[in-house]
Design a protein around this motif. Structure first.
Motif, PDB file in Angstrom:
ATOM      1  N   VAL A 183      33.602  50.090  46.946  1.00 38.93           N
ATOM      2  CA  VAL A 183      34.536  49.031  46.544  1.00 38.93           C
ATOM      3  C   VAL A 183      34.519  47.879  47.541  1.00 38.93           C
ATOM      4  CG1 VAL A 183      36.975  48.461  46.226  1.00 38.93           C
ATOM      5  CG2 VAL A 183      36.046  50.555  45.227  1.00 38.93           C
ATOM      6  N   LEU A 184      34.584  48.199  48.837  1.00 30.97           N
ATOM      7  CA  LEU A 184      34.603  47.153  49.849  1.00 30.97           C
ATOM      8  C   LEU A 184      33.282  46.390  49.914  1.00 30.97           C
ATOM      9  CD1 LEU A 184      36.497  48.888  52.809  1.00 30.97           C
ATOM     10  CD2 LEU A 184      37.406  47.351  51.061  1.00 30.97           C
ATOM     11  N   LYS A 185      32.185  47.112  49.781  1.00 29.78           N
ATOM     12  CA  LYS A 185      30.871  46.474  49.808  1.00 29.78           C
ATOM     13  C   LYS A 185      30.713  45.503  48.637  1.00 29.78           C
ATOM     14  CE  LYS A 185      25.918  47.574  49.796  1.00 29.78           C
ATOM     15  NZ  LYS A 185      25.575  46.682  50.920  1.00 29.78           N
ATOM     16  N   SER A 186      31.357  45.838  47.512  1.00 31.83           N
ATOM     17  CA  SER A 186      31.268  44.996  46.311  1.00 31.83           C
ATOM     18  C   SER A 186      32.478  44.079  46.168  1.00 31.83           C
ATOM     19  CB  SER A 186      31.153  45.894  45.065  1.00 31.83           C
ATOM     20  OG  SER A 186      30.129  46.851  45.201  1.00 31.83           O
ATOM     21  N   ALA A 187      33.289  43.958  47.217  1.00 33.13           N
ATOM     22  CA  ALA A 187      34.571  43.243  47.128  1.00 33.13           C
ATOM     23  C   ALA A 187      34.409  41.818  46.624  1.00 33.13           C
ATOM     24  CB  ALA A 187      35.260  43.245  48.495  1.00 33.13           C
ATOM     25  N   HIS A 188      33.428  41.090  47.171  1.00 32.90           N
ATOM     26  CA  HIS A 188      33.263  39.693  46.775  1.00 32.90           C
ATOM     27  C   HIS A 188      32.835  39.579  45.309  1.00 32.90           C
ATOM     28  CE1 HIS A 188      33.465  39.210  51.112  1.00 32.90           C
ATOM     29  NE2 HIS A 188      33.576  37.898  50.944  1.00 32.90           N
ATOM     30  N   TYR A 189      32.043  40.543  44.833  1.00 33.00           N
ATOM     31  CA  TYR A 189      31.647  40.542  43.419  1.00 33.00           C
ATOM     32  C   TYR A 189      32.824  40.924  42.525  1.00 33.00           C
ATOM     33  CZ  TYR A 189      26.980  40.479  45.469  1.00 33.00           C
ATOM     34  OH  TYR A 189      25.869  40.142  46.206  1.00 33.00           O
ATOM     35  N   ILE A 190      33.631  41.867  42.991  1.00 34.57           N
ATOM     36  CA  ILE A 190      34.803  42.296  42.218  1.00 34.57           C
ATOM     37  C   ILE A 190      35.769  41.125  42.031  1.00 34.57           C
ATOM     38  CG2 ILE A 190      36.855  43.783  42.258  1.00 34.57           C
ATOM     39  CD1 ILE A 190      35.169  45.890  43.690  1.00 34.57           C
ATOM     40  N   VAL A 191      35.961  40.349  43.095  1.00 35.03           N
ATOM     41  CA  VAL A 191      36.855  39.193  43.001  1.00 35.03           C
ATOM     42  C   VAL A 191      36.318  38.173  42.000  1.00 35.03           C
ATOM     43  CG1 VAL A 191      37.740  37.191  44.273  1.00 35.03           C
ATOM     44  CG2 VAL A 191      37.852  39.467  45.289  1.00 35.03           C
ATOM     45  N   LYS A 192      34.998  37.964  42.019  1.00 37.19           N
ATOM     46  CA  LYS A 192      34.401  37.001  41.095  1.00 37.19           C
ATOM     47  C   LYS A 192      34.529  37.466  39.646  1.00 37.19           C
ATOM     48  CE  LYS A 192      30.978  35.093  44.309  1.00 37.19           C
ATOM     49  NZ  LYS A 192      29.529  34.957  44.611  1.00 37.19           N
ATOM     50  N   ILE A 193      34.372  38.781  39.424  1.00 36.78           N
ATOM     51  CA  ILE A 193      34.391  39.317  38.052  1.00 36.78           C
ATOM     52  C   ILE A 193      35.817  39.454  37.535  1.00 36.78           C
ATOM     53  CG2 ILE A 193      33.840  41.326  36.633  1.00 36.78           C
ATOM     54  CD1 ILE A 193      31.444  41.806  38.488  1.00 36.78           C
ATOM     55  N   LEU A 194      36.677  40.104  38.313  1.00 35.67           N
ATOM     56  CA  LEU A 194      38.044  40.384  37.855  1.00 35.67           C
ATOM     57  C   LEU A 194      39.001  39.240  38.139  1.00 35.67           C
ATOM     58  CD1 LEU A 194      38.458  44.121  38.931  1.00 35.67           C
ATOM     59  CD2 LEU A 194      37.867  43.227  36.664  1.00 35.67           C
ATOM     60  N   GLY A 195      38.794  38.580  39.266  1.00 42.29           N
ATOM     61  CA  GLY A 195      39.745  37.562  39.674  1.00 42.29           C
ATOM     62  C   GLY A 195      41.011  38.190  40.219  1.00 42.29           C
ATOM     63  N   ALA A 196      41.880  37.362  40.754  1.00 40.13           N
ATOM     64  CA  ALA A 196      43.125  37.858  41.329  1.00 40.13           C
ATOM     65  C   ALA A 196      44.008  38.518  40.280  1.00 40.13           C
ATOM     66  CB  ALA A 196      43.882  36.711  42.001  1.00 40.13           C
ATOM     67  N   SER A 197      44.027  37.958  39.064  1.00 42.16           N
ATOM     68  CA  SER A 197      44.874  38.512  38.007  1.00 42.16           C
ATOM     69  C   SER A 197      44.385  39.879  37.567  1.00 42.16           C
ATOM     70  CB  SER A 197      44.915  37.561  36.807  1.00 42.16           C
ATOM     71  OG  SER A 197      43.607  37.342  36.307  1.00 42.16           O
ATOM     72  N   GLY A 198      43.067  40.057  37.498  1.00 43.19           N
ATOM     73  CA  GLY A 198      42.516  41.346  37.095  1.00 43.19           C
ATOM     74  C   GLY A 198      42.799  42.431  38.114  1.00 43.19           C
ATOM     75  N   ILE A 199      42.616  42.102  39.397  1.00 44.82           N
ATOM     76  CA  ILE A 199      42.904  43.062  40.459  1.00 44.82           C
ATOM     77  C   ILE A 199      44.387  43.408  40.466  1.00 44.82           C
ATOM     78  CG2 ILE A 199      42.954  43.381  42.969  1.00 44.82           C
ATOM     79  CD1 ILE A 199      40.460  41.640  43.128  1.00 44.82           C
ATOM     80  N   ASN A 200      45.228  42.408  40.245  1.00 46.57           N
ATOM     81  CA  ASN A 200      46.675  42.625  40.216  1.00 46.57           C
ATOM     82  C   ASN A 200      47.065  43.551  39.073  1.00 46.57           C
ATOM     83  OD1 ASN A 200      49.415  42.065  41.076  1.00 46.57           O
ATOM     84  ND2 ASN A 200      49.610  40.834  39.238  1.00 46.57           N
ATOM     85  N   ALA A 201      46.430  43.375  37.900  1.00 45.82           N
ATOM     86  CA  ALA A 201      46.735  44.226  36.747  1.00 45.82           C
ATOM     87  C   ALA A 201      46.349  45.674  37.006  1.00 45.82           C
ATOM     88  CB  ALA A 201      46.005  43.694  35.511  1.00 45.82           C
ATOM     89  N   ILE A 202      45.160  45.883  37.588  1.00 48.30           N
ATOM     90  CA  ILE A 202      44.708  47.245  37.897  1.00 48.30           C
ATOM     91  C   ILE A 202      45.617  47.871  38.954  1.00 48.30           C
ATOM     92  CG2 ILE A 202      42.831  48.623  38.862  1.00 48.30           C
ATOM     93  CD1 ILE A 202      40.879  46.617  37.646  1.00 48.30           C
ATOM     94  N   SER A 203      46.008  47.081  39.951  1.00 50.50           N
ATOM     95  CA  SER A 203      46.880  47.586  41.004  1.00 50.50           C
ATOM     96  C   SER A 203      48.231  48.033  40.451  1.00 50.50           C
ATOM     97  CB  SER A 203      47.090  46.512  42.085  1.00 50.50           C
ATOM     98  OG  SER A 203      45.886  46.252  42.767  1.00 50.50           O
ATOM     99  N   ARG A 204      48.733  47.324  39.449  1.00 53.81           N
ATOM    100  CA  ARG A 204      50.006  47.703  38.836  1.00 53.81           C
ATOM    101  C   ARG A 204      49.893  49.042  38.108  1.00 53.81           C
ATOM    102  NH1 ARG A 204      53.884  43.576  38.513  1.00 53.81           N
ATOM    103  NH2 ARG A 204      53.122  41.575  39.312  1.00 53.81           N
ATOM    104  N   ILE A 205      48.764  49.255  37.440  1.00 54.85           N
ATOM    105  CA  ILE A 205      48.545  50.537  36.761  1.00 54.85           C
ATOM    106  C   ILE A 205      48.472  51.669  37.790  1.00 54.85           C
ATOM    107  CG2 ILE A 205      46.939  51.870  35.343  1.00 54.85           C
ATOM    108  CD1 ILE A 205      46.126  49.214  34.025  1.00 54.85           C
ATOM    109  N   ILE A 206      47.710  51.424  38.869  1.00 49.83           N
ATOM    110  CA  ILE A 206      47.609  52.415  39.945  1.00 49.83           C
ATOM    111  C   ILE A 206      48.978  52.656  40.570  1.00 49.83           C
ATOM    112  CG2 ILE A 206      46.628  52.874  42.227  1.00 49.83           C
ATOM    113  CD1 ILE A 206      44.130  51.387  41.354  1.00 49.83           C
ATOM    114  N   GLY A 207      49.775  51.592  40.698  1.00 51.34           N
ATOM    115  CA  GLY A 207      51.113  51.720  41.261  1.00 51.34           C
ATOM    116  C   GLY A 207      51.982  52.686  40.480  1.00 51.34           C
ATOM    117  N   PHE A 208      51.871  52.644  39.159  1.00 47.64           N
ATOM    118  CA  PHE A 208      52.627  53.565  38.308  1.00 47.64           C
ATOM    119  C   PHE A 208      52.228  55.014  38.596  1.00 47.64           C
ATOM    120  CE2 PHE A 208      52.988  56.009  34.351  1.00 47.64           C
ATOM    121  CZ  PHE A 208      54.345  55.875  34.102  1.00 47.64           C
ATOM    122  N   ILE A 209      50.925  55.247  38.755  1.00 42.79           N
ATOM    123  CA  ILE A 209      50.431  56.595  39.062  1.00 42.79           C
ATOM    124  C   ILE A 209      50.916  57.036  40.440  1.00 42.79           C
ATOM    125  CG2 ILE A 209      48.359  58.003  39.410  1.00 42.79           C
ATOM    126  CD1 ILE A 209      46.911  56.126  37.468  1.00 42.79           C
TER     127      ILE A 209
END
Length: 209
Positions: A161-187
């Protein structure tokens, strides 16, 4: 296999490497790809060492301070629940102590793999208390081997995840990461509540038995 999946899912959710991606990108934005890969690897190695040490030495710390495993699980559950709420409300970085002063200090450091990435962002109190509880819960040799393998798998996943961090940001964007984090937060909240409720039942049963 079920134990491996449970330990992996629980650790990955509580650690939440995806929530660390924006911070990692910010701290390494001026680094070369090779330097980012090195930071990712060192961070994962630091996490592995911290988690393994916590897993095997946690019970001695409890014995030294006279803390029962149920008390630890309740305290750890509260920390895990608070982390989950931080993910849901988008204040995960602040919850981990990453305020402006800490960020400014991190930007001035030559290496950020140990602090603030490994500690406290990824291998924080919630993760450590979770592992100490697992060590007391899983007494058989096979169970502990599976737990160690799951810890290693989580560290490998974190490195990816960290190695691909810059690519993840480009693909998902801040909103995408925030949405996934909210789902993980529920778990994460569910994991914390399970720890609190099971330990509270044990304490009450001992009192009224």
């Amino acid at each position: 296999m079920e134990l491996f999946i449970y330990v992996f899912a629980a650790l990955f959710s509580v650690m939440n490497p995806l929530g660390t991606v924006p911070i990692f990108v910010g701290l390494t934005q001026e680094d070369s790809p090779a330097e980012r890969s090195k930071t990712s690897l060192l961070t994962s190695i630091n996490i592995l060492v911290i988690l393994i040490i916590s897993f095997f030495t946690g019970k001695y710390i409890l014995q030294f301070f006279g803390i029962s495993i149920d008390s630890l699980r309740i305290a750890g559950g509260l920390i895990i629940v608070s982390s989950g709420f931080a993910l849901l409300t988008g204040s995960f970085s602040k919850h981990k102590g990453m305020d402006k002063r800490v960020k400014d200090d991190a930007y001035q450091r030559e290496g950020v793999s140990l602090t603030p990435l490994a500690i406290p962002m990824l291998a924080g109190p919630g993760t450590i208390s979770l592992l100490i509880g697992m060590h007391e819960e899983y007494q058989f040799f096979e169970q502990r081997i599976i737990t160690i393998v799951a810890i290693l798998a989580v560290c490998i996943a974190t490195f990816t995840v960290l190695k691909s961090a810059h690519y993840i940001v480009k693909i998902l964007g801040a909103s995408g990461i925030n949405a996934i984090s909210r789902i993980i937060g529920f778990i994460v909240i569910a994991i914390g509540i399970e720890y609190i409720s099971s330990s509270a039942i044990n304490v009450l049963s001992q009192i009224f038995s």
